[in-house]
Design a protein around this motif. Structure first.
Motif, mmCIF file in Angstrom:
data_model
loop_
_atom_site.group_PDB
_atom_site.id
_atom_site.type_symbol
_atom_site.label_atom_id
_atom_site.label_comp_id
_atom_site.label_asym_id
_atom_site.label_seq_id
_atom_site.Cartn_x
_atom_site.Cartn_y
_atom_site.Cartn_z
ATOM 1 N N ALA A 181 0.831 -1.207 0.000
ATOM 2 C CA ALA A 181 0.000 0.000 0.000
ATOM 3 C C ALA A 181 0.865 1.257 0.000
ATOM 4 C CB ALA A 181 -0.942 -0.007 1.196
ATOM 5 N N GLN A 182 1.963 1.232 0.758
ATOM 6 C CA GLN A 182 2.870 2.374 0.793
ATOM 7 C C GLN A 182 3.609 2.522 -0.529
ATOM 8 O OE1 GLN A 182 3.266 4.611 3.423
ATOM 9 N NE2 GLN A 182 1.439 3.554 4.204
ATOM 10 N N ALA A 183 4.010 1.400 -1.109
ATOM 11 C CA ALA A 183 4.700 1.454 -2.400
ATOM 12 C C ALA A 183 3.771 1.979 -3.479
ATOM 13 C CB ALA A 183 5.224 0.073 -2.765
ATOM 14 N N TRP A 184 2.515 1.534 -3.472
ATOM 15 C CA TRP A 184 1.590 1.936 -4.528
ATOM 16 C C TRP A 184 1.281 3.430 -4.478
ATOM 17 C CZ3 TRP A 184 1.141 -1.148 -8.401
ATOM 18 C CH2 TRP A 184 0.204 -0.874 -9.396
ATOM 19 N N SER A 185 1.378 4.014 -3.311
ATOM 20 C CA SER A 185 1.149 5.453 -3.187
ATOM 21 C C SER A 185 2.418 6.262 -3.428
ATOM 22 C CB SER A 185 0.595 5.776 -1.793
ATOM 23 O OG SER A 185 1.544 5.448 -0.784
ATOM 24 N N LEU A 186 3.505 5.567 -3.815
ATOM 25 C CA LEU A 186 4.804 6.214 -4.074
ATOM 26 C C LEU A 186 5.243 7.062 -2.887
ATOM 27 C CD1 LEU A 186 4.392 7.328 -7.818
ATOM 28 C CD2 LEU A 186 5.461 5.252 -6.937
ATOM 29 N N ASN A 187 5.181 6.454 -1.720
ATOM 30 C CA ASN A 187 5.531 7.147 -0.483
ATOM 31 C C ASN A 187 7.049 7.183 -0.329
ATOM 32 O OD1 ASN A 187 6.166 7.402 2.467
ATOM 33 N ND2 ASN A 187 3.935 7.592 2.584
ATOM 34 N N GLU A 188 7.615 8.375 -0.486
ATOM 35 C CA GLU A 188 9.081 8.463 -0.474
ATOM 36 C C GLU A 188 9.672 8.187 0.904
ATOM 37 O OE1 GLU A 188 7.599 12.776 -0.088
ATOM 38 O OE2 GLU A 188 7.067 10.967 -1.209
ATOM 39 N N GLN A 189 8.939 8.544 2.008
ATOM 40 C CA GLN A 189 9.472 8.261 3.345
ATOM 41 C C GLN A 189 9.590 6.755 3.569
ATOM 42 O OE1 GLN A 189 7.011 10.539 2.844
ATOM 43 N NE2 GLN A 189 8.129 12.423 3.348
ATOM 44 N N SER A 190 8.565 5.999 3.148
ATOM 45 C CA SER A 190 8.616 4.547 3.307
ATOM 46 C C SER A 190 9.718 3.937 2.439
ATOM 47 C CB SER A 190 7.266 3.923 2.946
ATOM 48 O OG SER A 190 6.256 4.357 3.840
ATOM 49 N N LEU A 191 9.892 4.485 1.233
ATOM 50 C CA LEU A 191 10.947 3.995 0.346
ATOM 51 C C LEU A 191 12.318 4.204 0.971
ATOM 52 C CD1 LEU A 191 12.092 2.945 -2.349
ATOM 53 C CD2 LEU A 191 11.847 5.275 -3.250
ATOM 54 N N MET A 192 12.554 5.391 1.503
ATOM 55 C CA MET A 192 13.855 5.686 2.098
ATOM 56 C C MET A 192 14.088 4.857 3.366
ATOM 57 S SD MET A 192 13.806 9.831 1.532
ATOM 58 C CE MET A 192 15.382 10.105 2.335
ATOM 59 N N ALA A 193 13.036 4.663 4.168
ATOM 60 C CA ALA A 193 13.184 3.887 5.398
ATOM 61 C C ALA A 193 13.499 2.425 5.079
ATOM 62 C CB ALA A 193 11.909 3.995 6.233
ATOM 63 N N ALA A 194 12.785 1.849 4.113
ATOM 64 C CA ALA A 194 13.031 0.452 3.751
ATOM 65 C C ALA A 194 14.393 0.274 3.096
ATOM 66 C CB ALA A 194 11.926 -0.040 2.820
ATOM 67 N N SER A 195 14.837 1.279 2.358
ATOM 68 C CA SER A 195 16.111 1.179 1.643
ATOM 69 C C SER A 195 17.315 1.391 2.542
ATOM 70 C CB SER A 195 16.142 2.205 0.496
ATOM 71 O OG SER A 195 15.078 1.986 -0.414
ATOM 72 N N SER A 196 17.102 1.999 3.719
ATOM 73 C CA SER A 196 18.231 2.285 4.608
ATOM 74 C C SER A 196 18.947 1.013 5.035
ATOM 75 C CB SER A 196 17.743 3.055 5.837
ATOM 76 O OG SER A 196 16.837 2.266 6.594
ATOM 77 N N ARG A 197 18.251 -0.097 5.048
ATOM 78 C CA ARG A 197 18.857 -1.381 5.400
ATOM 79 C C ARG A 197 19.985 -1.749 4.448
ATOM 80 N NH1 ARG A 197 15.567 -7.147 4.772
ATOM 81 N NH2 ARG A 197 17.273 -8.532 5.423
ATOM 82 N N TYR A 198 19.891 -1.300 3.198
ATOM 83 C CA TYR A 198 20.836 -1.717 2.164
ATOM 84 C C TYR A 198 21.944 -0.690 1.912
ATOM 85 C CZ TYR A 198 17.342 -5.276 1.276
ATOM 86 O OH TYR A 198 16.475 -6.318 1.417
ATOM 87 N N GLN A 199 21.867 0.464 2.558
ATOM 88 C CA GLN A 199 22.901 1.495 2.420
ATOM 89 C C GLN A 199 23.182 1.812 0.958
ATOM 90 O OE1 GLN A 199 26.364 0.494 4.765
ATOM 91 N NE2 GLN A 199 25.155 -0.252 6.471
ATOM 92 N N SER A 200 22.132 1.856 0.145
ATOM 93 C CA SER A 200 22.309 2.124 -1.275
ATOM 94 C C SER A 200 22.383 3.625 -1.513
ATOM 95 C CB SER A 200 21.137 1.531 -2.069
ATOM 96 O OG SER A 200 21.575 0.852 -3.209
ATOM 97 N N ASP A 201 23.053 4.014 -2.588
ATOM 98 C CA ASP A 201 23.180 5.433 -2.918
ATOM 99 C C ASP A 201 21.896 5.985 -3.517
ATOM 100 O OD1 ASP A 201 26.143 5.676 -2.416
ATOM 101 O OD2 ASP A 201 26.129 4.098 -3.913
ATOM 102 N N VAL A 202 21.233 5.176 -4.331
ATOM 103 C CA VAL A 202 20.033 5.603 -5.039
ATOM 104 C C VAL A 202 18.967 4.523 -4.873
ATOM 105 C CG1 VAL A 202 19.030 6.203 -7.275
ATOM 106 C CG2 VAL A 202 21.359 6.924 -6.720
ATOM 107 N N ALA A 203 17.752 4.918 -4.515
ATOM 108 C CA ALA A 203 16.637 3.985 -4.403
ATOM 109 C C ALA A 203 15.616 4.325 -5.483
ATOM 110 C CB ALA A 203 15.987 4.059 -3.025
ATOM 111 N N VAL A 204 15.122 3.291 -6.173
ATOM 112 C CA VAL A 204 14.158 3.472 -7.262
ATOM 113 C C VAL A 204 12.962 2.554 -7.010
ATOM 114 C CG1 VAL A 204 13.738 3.212 -9.735
ATOM 115 C CG2 VAL A 204 15.919 4.119 -8.929
ATOM 116 N N LEU A 205 11.773 3.118 -7.130
ATOM 117 C CA LEU A 205 10.539 2.355 -6.985
ATOM 118 C C LEU A 205 9.741 2.450 -8.275
ATOM 119 C CD1 LEU A 205 8.218 0.892 -5.487
ATOM 120 C CD2 LEU A 205 7.530 3.144 -4.592
ATOM 121 N N GLY A 206 9.381 1.296 -8.828
ATOM 122 C CA GLY A 206 8.538 1.254 -10.016
ATOM 123 C C GLY A 206 7.175 0.669 -9.687
#
Length: 423
Positions: A181-206
Protein backbone atom coordinates in the motif's frame (compact mmCIF):
# COMPACT_ATOMS: atom_id res chain seq x y z
CA UNK A 1 46.76 -11.65 -27.86
CA UNK A 2 43.64 -13.74 -27.33
CA UNK A 3 43.02 -16.66 -25.00
CA UNK A 4 40.36 -19.26 -24.34
CA UNK A 5 39.07 -19.95 -20.85
CA UNK A 6 36.71 -22.66 -19.62
CA UNK A 7 32.94 -22.40 -19.52
CA UNK A 8 32.23 -19.60 -17.09
CA UNK A 9 29.27 -18.53 -15.01
CA UNK A 10 31.36 -16.02 -13.08
CA UNK A 11 29.47 -13.02 -14.44
CA UNK A 12 26.15 -14.50 -13.32
CA UNK A 13 27.49 -15.26 -9.84
CA UNK A 14 28.88 -11.74 -9.49
CA UNK A 15 25.59 -10.26 -10.64
CA UNK A 16 23.56 -12.30 -8.16
CA UNK A 17 25.89 -11.36 -5.31
CA UNK A 18 25.48 -7.68 -6.20
CA UNK A 19 21.72 -8.03 -6.46
CA UNK A 20 21.24 -9.74 -3.12
CA UNK A 21 23.90 -8.04 -1.02
CA UNK A 22 22.36 -6.30 2.02
CA UNK A 23 25.23 -3.80 2.15
CA UNK A 24 25.34 -2.32 -1.33
CA UNK A 25 27.04 1.02 -1.96
CA UNK A 26 28.77 2.98 -4.69
CA UNK A 27 30.81 0.48 -6.67
CA UNK A 28 33.56 0.41 -9.25
CA UNK A 29 32.23 -0.96 -12.53
CA UNK A 30 34.48 -3.74 -13.75
CA UNK A 31 35.28 -4.17 -17.45
CA UNK A 32 33.73 -0.83 -18.35
CA UNK A 33 35.66 -0.82 -21.63
CA UNK A 34 34.76 -4.39 -22.58
CA UNK A 35 32.11 -5.60 -25.06
CA UNK A 36 31.11 -9.28 -25.19
CA UNK A 37 29.36 -11.13 -28.03
CA UNK A 38 28.36 -14.73 -28.77
CA UNK A 39 30.28 -16.16 -31.74
CA UNK A 40 30.25 -19.50 -33.54
CA UNK A 41 34.03 -19.73 -33.98
CA UNK A 42 37.32 -18.05 -33.09
CA UNK A 43 38.33 -16.83 -36.54
CA UNK A 44 39.74 -13.30 -36.96
CA UNK A 45 37.03 -12.63 -39.55
CA UNK A 46 34.23 -13.24 -37.04
CA UNK A 47 35.99 -11.10 -34.47
CA UNK A 48 36.76 -8.23 -36.82
CA UNK A 49 33.11 -7.96 -37.85
CA UNK A 50 32.26 -7.13 -34.24
CA UNK A 51 34.93 -4.47 -33.67
CA UNK A 52 32.71 -1.51 -34.63
CA UNK A 53 29.69 -2.81 -32.70
CA UNK A 54 31.91 -3.41 -29.69
CA UNK A 55 33.38 0.08 -29.78
CA UNK A 56 29.89 1.58 -30.10
CA UNK A 57 28.76 -0.37 -27.05
CA UNK A 58 31.79 0.78 -25.06
CA UNK A 59 31.20 4.42 -26.03
CA UNK A 60 27.65 4.16 -24.68
CA UNK A 61 28.82 2.55 -21.43
CA UNK A 62 31.72 4.96 -20.85
CA UNK A 63 29.88 8.16 -21.78
CA UNK A 64 26.50 7.44 -20.18
CA UNK A 65 24.79 8.47 -23.43
CA UNK A 66 21.97 6.14 -24.47
CA UNK A 67 22.43 7.06 -28.13
CA UNK A 68 25.54 8.37 -29.88
CA UNK A 69 24.97 11.27 -32.29
CA UNK A 70 25.85 10.19 -35.82
CA UNK A 71 28.64 12.14 -37.50
CA UNK A 72 31.23 11.76 -40.22
CA UNK A 73 33.92 11.65 -37.55
CA UNK A 74 32.17 8.79 -35.74
CA UNK A 75 31.71 6.80 -38.94
CA UNK A 76 35.41 7.24 -39.74
CA UNK A 77 36.36 6.02 -36.25
CA UNK A 78 34.09 2.97 -36.42
CA UNK A 79 35.61 2.02 -39.77
CA UNK A 80 38.94 1.67 -37.93
CA UNK A 81 37.56 0.31 -34.64
CA UNK A 82 40.29 -2.34 -34.40
CA UNK A 83 42.79 0.41 -33.65
CA UNK A 84 41.09 1.00 -30.31
CA UNK A 85 41.14 -2.66 -29.28
CA UNK A 86 43.65 -3.60 -26.62
CA UNK A 87 43.07 -7.33 -26.30
CA UNK A 88 40.47 -10.06 -26.73
CA UNK A 89 39.63 -13.37 -25.12
CA UNK A 90 37.18 -16.22 -25.53
CA UNK A 91 34.93 -18.14 -23.17
CA UNK A 92 33.21 -21.42 -23.92
CA UNK A 93 29.43 -21.18 -24.20
CA UNK A 94 26.62 -23.71 -24.59
CA UNK A 95 26.64 -23.00 -28.31
CA UNK A 96 29.99 -21.80 -29.61
CA UNK A 97 31.89 -19.12 -27.70
CA UNK A 98 31.68 -15.67 -26.15
CA UNK A 99 34.33 -13.23 -27.34
CA UNK A 100 35.38 -10.42 -24.99
CA UNK A 101 36.73 -7.35 -26.78
CA UNK A 102 38.69 -5.00 -24.49
CA UNK A 103 39.28 -1.46 -25.73
CA UNK A 104 42.02 0.87 -24.49
CA UNK A 105 40.63 3.23 -21.84
CA UNK A 106 42.92 6.16 -22.66
CA UNK A 107 42.17 5.93 -26.38
CA UNK A 108 38.42 5.71 -25.82
CA UNK A 109 38.43 8.63 -23.36
CA UNK A 110 40.34 10.73 -25.90
CA UNK A 111 37.80 9.74 -28.53
CA UNK A 112 34.90 10.78 -26.28
CA UNK A 113 36.40 14.23 -25.91
CA UNK A 114 36.85 14.53 -29.68
CA UNK A 115 33.20 13.54 -30.16
CA UNK A 116 32.14 16.12 -27.54
CA UNK A 117 30.76 13.33 -25.35
CA UNK A 118 31.08 13.23 -21.54
CA UNK A 119 33.04 10.64 -19.58
CA UNK A 120 31.22 8.80 -16.81
CA UNK A 121 33.87 7.45 -14.39
CA UNK A 122 33.78 3.79 -13.39
CA UNK A 123 32.85 4.60 -9.75
CA UNK A 124 29.07 4.73 -10.04
CA UNK A 125 26.13 4.93 -7.63
CA UNK A 126 24.52 1.65 -6.62
CA UNK A 127 20.83 1.60 -7.56
CA UNK A 128 18.41 -0.34 -5.32
CA UNK A 129 15.34 -1.39 -7.33
CA UNK A 130 11.90 -2.00 -5.81
CA UNK A 131 8.94 -3.06 -7.96
CA UNK A 132 5.22 -3.19 -7.17
CA UNK A 133 2.77 -4.70 -9.66
CA UNK A 134 -1.00 -4.79 -10.23
CA UNK A 135 -2.02 -7.30 -12.93
CA UNK A 136 -5.81 -7.39 -12.23
CA UNK A 137 -5.36 -10.54 -10.14
CA UNK A 138 -3.48 -9.01 -7.23
CA UNK A 139 -1.39 -6.07 -6.15
CA UNK A 140 1.97 -7.14 -4.74
CA UNK A 141 5.61 -6.33 -4.16
CA UNK A 142 7.71 -8.30 -6.64
CA UNK A 143 10.72 -10.41 -5.81
CA UNK A 144 12.53 -9.70 -9.08
CA UNK A 145 15.16 -12.37 -8.42
CA UNK A 146 12.37 -14.94 -8.82
CA UNK A 147 10.92 -13.35 -11.98
CA UNK A 148 13.03 -14.78 -14.82
CA UNK A 149 11.97 -12.38 -17.58
CA UNK A 150 12.16 -9.30 -15.36
CA UNK A 151 15.55 -10.38 -14.03
CA UNK A 152 16.86 -10.73 -17.59
CA UNK A 153 15.54 -7.24 -18.39
CA UNK A 154 17.38 -5.82 -15.37
CA UNK A 155 20.58 -7.67 -16.30
CA UNK A 156 20.44 -6.33 -19.85
CA UNK A 157 20.26 -2.70 -18.74
CA UNK A 158 23.00 -3.26 -16.18
CA UNK A 159 25.25 -4.68 -18.92
CA UNK A 160 24.43 -2.15 -21.64
CA UNK A 161 24.61 0.97 -19.47
CA UNK A 162 27.18 -0.24 -16.90
CA UNK A 163 24.65 0.67 -14.20
CA UNK A 164 25.18 -1.14 -10.87
CA UNK A 165 21.78 -2.46 -9.77
CA UNK A 166 20.88 -4.34 -6.60
CA UNK A 167 17.61 -5.89 -5.47
CA UNK A 168 16.06 -6.16 -2.02
CA UNK A 169 15.91 -9.71 -0.71
CA UNK A 170 12.17 -9.33 -0.12
CA UNK A 171 12.18 -11.29 3.13
CA UNK A 172 9.74 -10.68 5.96
CA UNK A 173 11.69 -7.63 7.16
CA UNK A 174 11.40 -5.99 3.72
CA UNK A 175 7.70 -6.76 3.41
CA UNK A 176 6.97 -5.34 6.84
CA UNK A 177 9.13 -2.27 6.20
CA UNK A 178 7.62 -1.55 2.80
CA UNK A 179 3.96 -2.69 2.53
CA UNK A 180 2.50 -2.73 -0.95
CA UNK A 181 0.00 0.00 0.00
CA UNK A 182 2.87 2.37 0.79
CA UNK A 183 4.70 1.45 -2.40
CA UNK A 184 1.59 1.94 -4.53
CA UNK A 185 1.15 5.45 -3.19
CA UNK A 186 4.80 6.21 -4.07
CA UNK A 187 5.53 7.15 -0.48
CA UNK A 188 9.08 8.46 -0.47
CA UNK A 189 9.47 8.26 3.34
CA UNK A 190 8.62 4.55 3.31
CA UNK A 191 10.95 4.00 0.35
CA UNK A 192 13.86 5.69 2.10
CA UNK A 193 13.18 3.89 5.40
CA UNK A 194 13.03 0.45 3.75
CA UNK A 195 16.11 1.18 1.64
CA UNK A 196 18.23 2.29 4.61
CA UNK A 197 18.86 -1.38 5.40
CA UNK A 198 20.84 -1.72 2.16
CA UNK A 199 22.90 1.49 2.42
CA UNK A 200 22.31 2.12 -1.28
CA UNK A 201 23.18 5.43 -2.92
CA UNK A 202 20.03 5.60 -5.04
CA UNK A 203 16.64 3.98 -4.40
CA UNK A 204 14.16 3.47 -7.26
CA UNK A 205 10.54 2.35 -6.99
CA UNK A 206 8.54 1.25 -10.02
CA UNK A 207 4.75 0.89 -9.89
CA UNK A 208 3.62 -1.36 -12.77
CA UNK A 209 0.03 -1.88 -13.93
CA UNK A 210 -1.71 -3.30 -16.98
CA UNK A 211 -4.66 -1.74 -18.81
CA UNK A 212 -7.67 -3.49 -20.26
CA UNK A 213 -6.11 -3.27 -23.72
CA UNK A 214 -3.00 -5.11 -22.55
CA UNK A 215 -0.67 -2.10 -22.39
CA UNK A 216 1.64 -1.77 -19.39
CA UNK A 217 2.00 1.55 -17.54
CA UNK A 218 4.55 2.59 -14.93
CA UNK A 219 5.12 5.40 -12.48
CA UNK A 220 8.64 5.72 -11.14
CA UNK A 221 10.04 7.37 -8.01
CA UNK A 222 13.79 7.92 -7.74
CA UNK A 223 15.45 9.12 -4.52
CA UNK A 224 19.02 10.31 -4.90
CA UNK A 225 20.55 11.64 -1.65
CA UNK A 226 17.23 13.15 -0.61
CA UNK A 227 16.38 14.54 -4.06
CA UNK A 228 13.20 13.18 -5.65
CA UNK A 229 12.56 12.48 -9.33
CA UNK A 230 9.20 11.31 -10.77
CA UNK A 231 8.69 9.97 -14.30
CA UNK A 232 6.32 7.72 -16.20
CA UNK A 233 6.50 5.05 -18.88
CA UNK A 234 4.42 2.77 -21.06
CA UNK A 235 5.29 -0.34 -23.06
CA UNK A 236 3.85 -3.53 -24.54
CA UNK A 237 5.24 -5.74 -21.75
CA UNK A 238 6.38 -5.48 -18.16
CA UNK A 239 9.93 -6.36 -19.21
CA UNK A 240 10.11 -3.52 -21.75
CA UNK A 241 8.60 -1.20 -19.15
CA UNK A 242 11.32 -2.05 -16.61
CA UNK A 243 14.06 -1.63 -19.21
CA UNK A 244 12.71 1.77 -20.22
CA UNK A 245 12.49 2.88 -16.59
CA UNK A 246 16.02 1.77 -15.75
CA UNK A 247 17.35 3.45 -18.89
CA UNK A 248 15.75 6.68 -17.69
CA UNK A 249 17.46 6.16 -14.32
CA UNK A 250 20.79 5.70 -16.12
CA UNK A 251 20.14 8.87 -18.16
CA UNK A 252 19.49 10.84 -14.98
CA UNK A 253 22.57 9.55 -13.14
CA UNK A 254 24.80 10.09 -16.18
CA UNK A 255 23.60 13.69 -16.37
CA UNK A 256 24.55 14.11 -12.70
CA UNK A 257 27.94 12.39 -12.73
CA UNK A 258 29.34 12.27 -16.29
CA UNK A 259 32.13 14.78 -16.85
CA UNK A 260 32.37 17.27 -19.69
CA UNK A 261 35.89 18.60 -20.28
CA UNK A 262 36.42 22.20 -19.17
CA UNK A 263 38.66 24.75 -20.92
CA UNK A 264 42.33 24.37 -20.01
CA UNK A 265 42.43 27.94 -18.69
CA UNK A 266 39.44 27.44 -16.35
CA UNK A 267 39.77 29.01 -12.91
CA UNK A 268 40.74 26.80 -9.96
CA UNK A 269 38.56 25.88 -6.99
CA UNK A 270 39.85 25.75 -3.43
CA UNK A 271 39.49 23.08 -0.77
CA UNK A 272 40.50 23.32 2.88
CA UNK A 273 41.23 20.08 4.76
CA UNK A 274 41.54 19.70 8.52
CA UNK A 275 43.45 17.14 10.59
CA UNK A 276 46.29 16.73 8.08
CA UNK A 277 48.63 15.99 10.97
CA UNK A 278 51.43 14.13 9.20
CA UNK A 279 52.92 13.53 5.79
CA UNK A 280 51.07 10.24 5.33
CA UNK A 281 47.66 11.91 5.58
CA UNK A 282 48.86 14.74 3.35
CA UNK A 283 49.94 12.25 0.68
CA UNK A 284 46.72 10.25 1.05
CA UNK A 285 44.56 13.30 0.37
CA UNK A 286 46.61 14.52 -2.56
CA UNK A 287 46.82 11.10 -4.21
CA UNK A 288 43.09 10.55 -3.75
CA UNK A 289 42.07 13.86 -5.32
CA UNK A 290 44.53 13.55 -8.21
CA UNK A 291 43.12 10.06 -8.81
CA UNK A 292 39.57 11.33 -9.39
CA UNK A 293 38.60 11.27 -13.05
CA UNK A 294 37.33 14.84 -13.05
CA UNK A 295 40.36 16.36 -11.27
CA UNK A 296 42.91 17.46 -13.83
CA UNK A 297 45.31 18.65 -11.16
CA UNK A 298 45.38 19.27 -7.40
CA UNK A 299 48.21 21.28 -5.86
CA UNK A 300 48.93 22.63 -2.36
CA UNK A 301 48.13 26.31 -1.97
CA UNK A 302 48.46 26.92 1.78
CA UNK A 303 49.76 24.77 4.64
CA UNK A 304 49.64 25.73 8.29
CA UNK A 305 49.50 23.60 11.44
CA UNK A 306 47.21 20.62 10.70
CA UNK A 307 45.27 22.43 7.98
CA UNK A 308 45.84 22.30 4.26
CA UNK A 309 44.33 24.29 1.44
CA UNK A 310 44.47 22.90 -2.11
CA UNK A 311 43.94 24.47 -5.48
CA UNK A 312 41.90 22.20 -7.77
CA UNK A 313 41.60 22.33 -11.55
CA UNK A 314 38.64 20.22 -12.58
CA UNK A 315 36.57 19.12 -15.56
CA UNK A 316 32.81 19.34 -15.23
CA UNK A 317 30.81 21.14 -12.55
CA UNK A 318 31.86 21.73 -8.95
CA UNK A 319 28.74 19.91 -7.69
CA UNK A 320 29.90 16.80 -9.56
CA UNK A 321 33.15 16.89 -7.58
CA UNK A 322 31.17 17.19 -4.34
CA UNK A 323 28.99 14.24 -5.41
CA UNK A 324 32.01 12.11 -6.35
CA UNK A 325 33.64 12.72 -2.96
CA UNK A 326 30.37 11.88 -1.20
CA UNK A 327 30.17 8.57 -3.08
CA UNK A 328 33.74 7.55 -2.23
CA UNK A 329 33.49 8.44 1.48
CA UNK A 330 37.25 9.01 1.66
CA UNK A 331 36.78 12.60 2.83
CA UNK A 332 34.08 13.95 5.13
CA UNK A 333 32.43 17.34 4.64
CA UNK A 334 33.29 19.70 7.50
CA UNK A 335 29.99 21.51 7.97
CA UNK A 336 31.12 23.35 11.10
CA UNK A 337 33.68 25.48 9.28
CA UNK A 338 31.65 25.67 6.06
CA UNK A 339 28.79 27.35 7.91
CA UNK A 340 31.18 29.77 9.63
CA UNK A 341 32.83 30.99 6.43
CA UNK A 342 31.40 32.47 3.26
CA UNK A 343 34.56 32.56 1.18
CA UNK A 344 33.62 29.96 -1.43
CA UNK A 345 36.01 27.25 -0.22
CA UNK A 346 35.14 23.54 0.08
CA UNK A 347 35.73 22.24 3.61
CA UNK A 348 36.64 18.60 4.30
CA UNK A 349 38.43 16.43 6.83
CA UNK A 350 39.69 12.86 7.07
CA UNK A 351 36.87 10.90 8.73
CA UNK A 352 39.11 8.70 10.86
CA UNK A 353 40.47 11.71 12.77
CA UNK A 354 38.67 13.81 15.36
CA UNK A 355 37.97 17.48 14.80
CA UNK A 356 39.35 19.96 17.33
CA UNK A 357 36.77 21.00 19.93
CA UNK A 358 36.87 24.62 18.79
CA UNK A 359 36.82 25.68 15.18
CA UNK A 360 38.03 29.03 13.79
CA UNK A 361 35.25 31.06 12.27
CA UNK A 362 37.26 33.01 9.74
CA UNK A 363 39.50 31.65 7.00
CA UNK A 364 41.96 34.50 7.63
CA UNK A 365 42.59 33.15 11.11
CA UNK A 366 43.27 29.64 9.83
CA UNK A 367 45.56 29.84 6.83
CA UNK A 368 48.26 32.31 5.90
CA UNK A 369 49.62 32.98 2.38
CA UNK A 370 52.73 31.16 1.30
CA UNK A 371 55.80 33.26 1.57
CA UNK A 372 57.56 34.01 -1.73
CA UNK A 373 60.99 32.46 -2.12
CA UNK A 374 63.58 34.27 -0.03
CA UNK A 375 61.01 36.05 2.18
CA UNK A 376 59.71 35.20 5.63
CA UNK A 377 56.04 34.64 6.35
CA UNK A 378 54.32 36.58 9.09
CA UNK A 379 54.01 33.33 11.06
CA UNK A 380 57.76 32.83 10.88
CA UNK A 381 58.37 36.39 12.06
CA UNK A 382 56.17 35.71 15.06
CA UNK A 383 58.36 32.77 16.04
CA UNK A 384 56.66 29.77 14.38
CA UNK A 385 59.37 27.50 13.00
CA UNK A 386 59.12 26.29 9.41
CA UNK A 387 59.93 22.63 8.87
CA UNK A 388 63.00 22.45 6.60
CA UNK A 389 62.49 20.53 3.38
CA UNK A 390 58.72 20.14 3.68
CA UNK A 391 58.18 21.61 0.22
CA UNK A 392 60.41 19.07 -1.46
CA UNK A 393 58.94 16.18 0.51
CA UNK A 394 55.33 17.25 0.14
CA UNK A 395 55.45 18.03 -3.55
CA UNK A 396 58.20 15.75 -4.75
CA UNK A 397 57.13 12.45 -3.21
CA UNK A 398 54.59 10.59 -5.32
CA UNK A 399 54.96 6.95 -4.25
CA UNK A 400 52.63 7.26 -1.27
CA UNK A 401 55.31 6.01 1.16
CA UNK A 402 55.10 6.93 4.83
CA UNK A 403 57.03 9.91 6.03
CA UNK A 404 57.52 10.89 9.64
CA UNK A 405 57.81 14.61 8.94
CA UNK A 406 54.87 16.33 10.65
CA UNK A 407 52.87 19.36 9.60
CA UNK A 408 51.94 20.35 13.13
CA UNK A 409 54.23 23.37 13.16
CA UNK A 410 53.61 26.35 10.92
CA UNK A 411 54.84 24.70 7.72
CA UNK A 412 54.93 26.67 4.48
CA UNK A 413 55.51 25.39 0.95
CA UNK A 414 57.70 27.49 -1.27
CA UNK A 415 55.38 28.78 -4.00
CA UNK A 416 58.20 28.81 -6.56
CA UNK A 417 58.76 25.06 -6.06
CA UNK A 418 55.18 23.95 -6.63
CA UNK A 419 54.52 22.14 -9.92
CA UNK A 420 52.17 23.86 -12.27
CA UNK A 421 49.03 22.34 -13.80
CA UNK A 422 49.47 20.90 -17.29
CA UNK A 423 48.74 23.24 -20.16
Amino acid sequence: MGKVVGKSTTWMLMFCVALLSPLSHAVKVENLYRASFPVADQTPQSRDKLAAAGLTRVIVRASGAREIPDSEQLRSVLAQANRYMQQFSYENAEEGYVVNLDYAKSAVDTLLRKLDLPIWPDKRPQVLLWLAQDDFQQRQMLNVAEQELLLEAVQQVEAERALPISLPVMDLDDRLAFPVAQAWSLNEQSLMAASSRYQSDVAVLGRLSITGSGQWLASWLLVDRGKLQLFDGRAASAEELVQDGLNQVADYLAAQHAIVASPVDSKPHFMQLDNISDFKSYRKVLDYLNGLAMVRYAEPDLVLADQLRLRLFIDGQLQQLVDAIALDKVLQANQAIAEASQQGVLYYQLPETQLPQTQPTQMDNVLQPLAPQGESSSSAEEGASLIPGIAEQAVGTSDGSENSVGLTDAAAIDASQRPRPPQ
